[in-house]
Design an enzyme around this catalytic site. Structure first.
Site, PDB file in Angstrom:
ATOM      1  N   ASP A   1       0.911  -0.949   0.026  1.00  0.00           N
ATOM      2  CA  ASP A   1       0.138  -0.164   0.174  1.00  0.00           C
ATOM      3  C   ASP A   1       0.978   1.432  -0.077  1.00  0.00           C
ATOM      4  O   ASP A   1       0.612   2.248   0.915  1.00  0.00           O
ATOM      5  CB  ASP A   1      -0.959   0.232   1.291  1.00  0.00           C
ATOM      6  CG  ASP A   1      -1.625  -0.930   1.507  1.00  0.00           C
ATOM      7  OD1 ASP A   1      -2.179  -2.065   0.526  1.00  0.00           O
ATOM      8  OD2 ASP A   1      -2.074  -1.629   2.448  1.00  0.00           O
TER       9      ASP A   1
ATOM     10  N   GLU B   1     -11.332  -0.113  -3.535  1.00  0.00           N
ATOM     11  CA  GLU B   1     -10.557   0.481  -2.440  1.00  0.00           C
ATOM     12  C   GLU B   1      -9.393   1.137  -2.903  1.00  0.00           C
ATOM     13  O   GLU B   1      -9.053   1.448  -4.095  1.00  0.00           O
ATOM     14  CB  GLU B   1     -10.085  -0.628  -1.192  1.00  0.00           C
ATOM     15  CG  GLU B   1      -9.224  -1.590  -1.997  1.00  0.00           C
ATOM     16  CD  GLU B   1      -8.812  -2.906  -1.217  1.00  0.00           C
ATOM     17  OE1 GLU B   1      -9.273  -2.742  -0.077  1.00  0.00           O
ATOM     18  OE2 GLU B   1      -8.157  -3.709  -1.632  1.00  0.00           O
TER      19      GLU B   1
HETATM   20  O1  FUB Z   1      -3.340  -3.522   3.350  1.00  0.00           O
HETATM   21  C1  FUB Z   1      -4.528  -3.944   3.920  1.00  0.00           C
HETATM   22  C2  FUB Z   1      -5.617  -3.550   2.730  1.00  0.00           C
HETATM   23  O2  FUB Z   1      -5.200  -4.378   1.595  1.00  0.00           O
HETATM   24  C3  FUB Z   1      -5.603  -2.256   2.167  1.00  0.00           C
HETATM   25  O3  FUB Z   1      -6.072  -1.135   3.229  1.00  0.00           O
HETATM   26  C4  FUB Z   1      -6.350  -2.268   1.255  1.00  0.00           C
HETATM   27  O4  FUB Z   1      -6.073  -1.175  -0.011  1.00  0.00           O
HETATM   28  C5  FUB Z   1      -5.477  -3.493   0.561  1.00  0.00           C
HETATM   29  O5  FUB Z   1      -4.428  -3.239  -0.198  1.00  0.00           O
END
Ligand code: FUB
Length: 335
Positions: A19, A233
């Site tokens: 991320d 996301e």
């Molecule tokens: O790293 C945990 C979660 O996985 C993140 O918040 C999302 O964007 C995905 O990458």
């Protein structure tokens, strides 16, 4: 098609990272990643296998320079309101201070977004006593616009709990249901990510977060069934030639895509893919300009041999076409 440019090896291999939110601060690239930890939890679609508890800050003096790990910048034990799961963070600079933003589940198991403040882009950061009022869900990304106004983009489906906020309040629903089954489907409008303008203190929202509209080529909202294009996301916002580029992950279809608009608040019109799927389930990114070139920072699970929750951050060059569209990157193409 652009195949990317080297290096596409992990930035660091002594810890698992994911991320990446990259920014240019003090003439260097600073990268704010999640710090993935080993754990035996199964991938239940709710993200329970991502049990991260601290953050390290990375930096590059130059694109070919070795990557520096500045060590732990914040630990969950130093965040009064947070209980578990410190997921994807971001950082911003304003008023001579560095602000670090991160999601975590509070003591009620609800994802909120917190802020921490420091004097250096490398941290350490001191957490505020409580989460940002009216914040929820995951994956904060902050744009400080050219006029000094700052905006936080956020939201994530399934484990990120975006479905739980459709009424404006958190509704847990059936914990045993398949993740996402409490959200819209088919031709219904897809769930929206959110944006909130930050106050000048960078620690609070000016007003309640508002939904971001992502439209198709006919000006209609993307539908929930349009899983190759709808928001899931990992939002990011950058500006290119005066336009606002809102980019994000499509989650279960594993693309990084983008939409373009004329205002930081949207609406944004879907334009295309930035990155084809990588090894691993999640795909999450940032885009930054450094010394006249543009770069995509992203992660995959190659360092762990494909373990979904043990990821590694890397980067590649990103190129624009004459018309402002972005060339799609093949993560494992020659280049
Ligand atoms: O790293 C945990 C979660 O996985 C993140 O918040 C999302 O964007 C995905 O990458």
């Amino acid at each position: 098609m652009f195949n990317g440019s080297k290096p596409k090896t992990p930035l660091v291999t002594h810890i698992y990272t994911a991320d990446p939110s990259a920014h240019v601060f003090e003439d260097k690239i600073y990268i704010y990643p999640s710090h993935d930890l080993e754990n035996k939890g199964l991938d239940d679609g709710k993200g329970d296998h991502f049990k991260m508890e601290d953050y390290h800050v990375l930096s590059l003096d130059d694109m070919d320079a070795p990557c520096t790990d500045h060590g732990e910048a914040l630990h969950i034990n130093d965040v009064p309101w947070a209980d578990t799961q410190m997921w994807a963070p971001d950082a911003a600079y304003k008023n001579g201070k560095y602000y670090f933003y991160f999601p975590a589940k509070d003591k009620n198991g609800i994802f909120r977004i917190g802020a921490a403040v420091g004097d250096s882009p490398a941290g350490p950061f001191k957490a505020e006593p409580d989460y940002i009022k009216d914040s929820f869900s995951i994956d904060p990304a902050v744009l400080v616009d050219d006029d000094g106004r700052a905006y936080m983009y956020f939201g994530g489906m399934w484990g990120g709990q975006l479905e739980k906020w459709q009424s404006g309040e958190f509704v847990l629903g059936d914990e045993n249901a398949f993740p996402g089954s409490d959200g819209p489907s088919g031709n219904e409008p897809a769930l929206s990510p959110y944006v909130a303008e930050l106050n000048d203190d960078m620690l609070s929202f000016k007003a309640k977060p508002q939904k971001i509209q992502i439209l198709d080529e006919n000006g209609e909202p993307l539908t929930a069934g349009d899983t190759d294009r709808r928001y899931f996301e990992g939002p990011w916002m950058h500006k290119y030639n005066g336009k606002y580029y809102f980019s994000y992950s499509t989650g279960d279809t594993h693309y990084l895509v983008y939409a373009v608009g004329d205002s930081p608040l949207g609406p944004f019109t879907y334009k295309g893919r930035i990155l084809e799927p990588v090894v691993g389930w999640t795909t999450h990114h940032s885009i930054v300009e450094f010394k006249g070139k543009w770069y995509l920072f992203y992660h995959d699970s190659s360092l762990s041999g494909g373990v979904t929750h043990l990821r590694c951050v890397m980067y590649t060059e990103l190129k624009y076409n004459q018309d402002g569209t972005i060339e799609t990157i093949e993560p494992y193409g020659e280049g």
